[in-house]
Design an enzyme around this catalytic site. Structure first.
Site, PDB file in Angstrom:
ATOM      1  N   LYS A 243      22.879  -0.403 -17.136  1.00 18.72           N
ATOM      2  CA  LYS A 243      23.956  -0.514 -16.210  1.00 18.72           C
ATOM      3  C   LYS A 243      25.232  -0.974 -16.580  1.00 18.72           C
ATOM      4  O   LYS A 243      25.100  -2.274 -17.287  1.00 18.72           O
ATOM      5  CB  LYS A 243      23.435  -0.950 -14.853  1.00 18.72           C
ATOM      6  CG  LYS A 243      22.357  -0.357 -14.157  1.00 18.72           C
ATOM      7  CD  LYS A 243      22.287  -0.598 -12.700  1.00 18.72           C
ATOM      8  CE  LYS A 243      21.450   0.342 -12.002  1.00 18.72           C
ATOM      9  NZ  LYS A 243      20.126  -0.011 -12.177  1.00 18.72           N
TER      10      LYS A 243
ATOM     11  N   GLU B   6       6.876   0.718 -17.169  1.00 21.40           N
ATOM     12  CA  GLU B   6       7.054  -0.522 -16.447  1.00 21.40           C
ATOM     13  C   GLU B   6       6.809  -0.739 -14.854  1.00 21.40           C
ATOM     14  O   GLU B   6       6.905   0.261 -14.370  1.00 21.40           O
ATOM     15  CB  GLU B   6       8.329  -1.218 -16.998  1.00 21.40           C
ATOM     16  CG  GLU B   6       9.564  -0.618 -16.294  1.00 21.40           C
ATOM     17  CD  GLU B   6      10.613  -1.431 -16.297  1.00 21.40           C
ATOM     18  OE1 GLU B   6      10.509  -2.704 -15.675  1.00 21.40           O
ATOM     19  OE2 GLU B   6      11.891  -1.070 -16.673  1.00 21.40           O
TER      20      GLU B   6
HETATM   21  N1  PSU Z   1      17.967  -2.442 -15.124  1.00 16.39           N
HETATM   22  C1  PSU Z   1      17.821  -1.535 -14.196  1.00 16.39           C
HETATM   23  N2  PSU Z   1      16.734  -1.429 -13.416  1.00 16.39           N
HETATM   24  C2  PSU Z   1      15.820  -2.287 -13.429  1.00 16.39           C
HETATM   25  C3  PSU Z   1      15.862  -3.417 -14.532  1.00 16.39           C
HETATM   26  C4  PSU Z   1      17.184  -3.480 -15.512  1.00 16.39           C
HETATM   27  O1  PSU Z   1      18.782  -0.691 -14.187  1.00 16.39           O
HETATM   28  O2  PSU Z   1      14.682  -2.079 -12.778  1.00 16.39           O
HETATM   29  C5  PSU Z   1      14.978  -4.383 -14.890  1.00 16.39           C
HETATM   30  C6  PSU Z   1      13.863  -3.984 -16.016  1.00 16.39           C
HETATM   31  O3  PSU Z   1      12.658  -4.240 -15.749  1.00 16.39           O
HETATM   32  C7  PSU Z   1      14.480  -4.991 -17.280  1.00 16.39           C
HETATM   33  C8  PSU Z   1      14.899  -6.176 -16.082  1.00 16.39           C
HETATM   34  O4  PSU Z   1      13.741  -5.289 -18.111  1.00 16.39           O
HETATM   35  O5  PSU Z   1      15.208  -5.525 -14.968  1.00 16.39           O
HETATM   36  C9  PSU Z   1      15.719  -7.146 -16.694  1.00 16.39           C
HETATM   37  O6  PSU Z   1      15.815  -8.413 -16.114  1.00 16.39           O
HETATM   38  P1  PSU Z   1      16.778  -9.407 -16.824  1.00 16.39           P
HETATM   39  O7  PSU Z   1      18.017  -8.990 -16.840  1.00 16.39           O
HETATM   40  O8  PSU Z   1      16.519 -10.853 -15.792  1.00 16.39           O
HETATM   41  O9  PSU Z   1      16.005  -9.652 -18.153  1.00 16.39           O
END
Ligand code: PSU
Ligand code: MN
Length: 313
Positions: A159, A25
């Protein structure tokens, strides 16, 4: 579909030859890691996949197309661009129509990987149910995508900026297989354990690949979540991370951060609070996930070759 997808020469050749491919990604690079470690890590991830015998396909949106595999210059654009959009499912059509530069989240990357016929994808952590979601409904679209797109996502859990228990509940409701790689516990990204158990444990890639294959033969629509705990040597103390996460959540709340900005804001704040420590741990775990994803992709390719040979007899 053809002109919405653009394959790099390396990935196009791999498809032609039927070689195993691992999707990577780009939100992690654009919004998840600080510069310049982000670009170094993006390159190291690709090298790790190659060393393990598979072909990396970093995914992003550029010039009105979903790029499957980026060249050196495109990788740099994602890592250093000023206005890179964070692209989840709902953002894909507009980002493509406006020909803007977009970094794909886990959800966005799963969609692209599936369109490109890629079965395995490595990342750091998935999005999930945020703490306090019962008030603000903040549940990542990553969970919905895991229920929809047939791609195996290798991650280090999530996390604990998230509510991990609620995240596992939603995954169960949506019928997403969660497989602990050599663990009985759902890992908490920087820490190996969360106190929450995973429904299934797997200790070898052949069994994992068989499970993915069976999921497809059953006609299940969604993906599988493979959770790989951070290496012992790289893991951070739980107390340190809990303190940083508490602080980050409080700052985000008082600053009124909402919507898609929540996760990048919390990630940046945690980096500030723990200094380089959290970044080192983050890099170590993504690399480990890339290695495991390549091994799974290889095992899956072997299984499919064996089946094709049987059928030909
Ligand atoms: N969690 C992490 N590092 C990241 C992300 C999540 O520890 O880089 C990124 C990933 O791309 C994940 C996105 O798909 O954040 C999720 O964002 P949201 O919570 O806005 O859906
Ligand atoms: Mn959200």
């Amino acid at each position: 579909m053809k002109n919405l997808l653009a394959f790099s020469p390396e990935v196009a050749a791999a498809r032609e030859a039927g070689r195993p491919i691992v999707a990577l990604e780009s939100t992690l690079i654009a919004h998840g890691l600080p510069r310049p470690r982000n670009l170094e890590t993006a390159r190291a991830l690709e090298d790790t996949v190659r060393e393990a015998g598979a072909v990396p396909a970093t995914i992003a949106v550029m010039g009105g197309r979903i790029r499957i595999g980026l060249d050196a210059d495109q990788l740099e654009q994602i890592a250093s661009g000023e206005a890179v959009i964070k692209v989840s499912r709902r953002d894909l059509p507009a980002c493509l129509a406006q020909e803007r530069l977009g970094a794909t989240t886990v959800a966005g990357t799963m969609i692209a990987a599936h369109l490109a016929g890629i079965r395995v994808f490595a990342t750091g952590g998935i999005g999930g149910v945020h703490r306090g979601a019962e008030r603000d409904f903040d549940v990542s679209a990553d969970l919905e995508e895991l229920a929809r797109s047939p791609v195996a996502v290798v991650c280090a859990g999530a996390k604990s900026i998230l509510d991990l228990s609620k995240t596992l509940e939603v995954l169960e409701t949506k019928g997403v297989p969660v497989c602990g790689w050599r663990t009985d516990e759902f890992p908490a990204f920087y820490c190996r354990s969360s106190g929450l158990s995973v429904p299934h444990r797997c200790d070898d890639v052949e069994t994992l690949a068989r499970g993915l294959d069976i999921q497809r033969r059953l006609g299940f629509a969604g993906g599988t979540l493979v959770v790989n705990p951070i290496d012992e040597e790289a893991a951070l103390p739980e107390e340190l991370m809990e303190a940083a996460i508490h602080d980050a959540l409080a700052v985000a709340a008082s600053a009124g951060i909402g919507g898609k900005d929540v996760t990048p804001f919390l990630l940046a704040r945690i980096v500030e609070l723990t200094g380089g420590q959290s970044v080192d741990a983050n890099v170590a775990l993504v690399l480990s996930n890339a290695r495991l994803a390549a091994e799974i992709a290889l095992a899956l390719a072997e299984l499919e070759t064996a089946r094709a040979q049987m059928a030909a007899r």
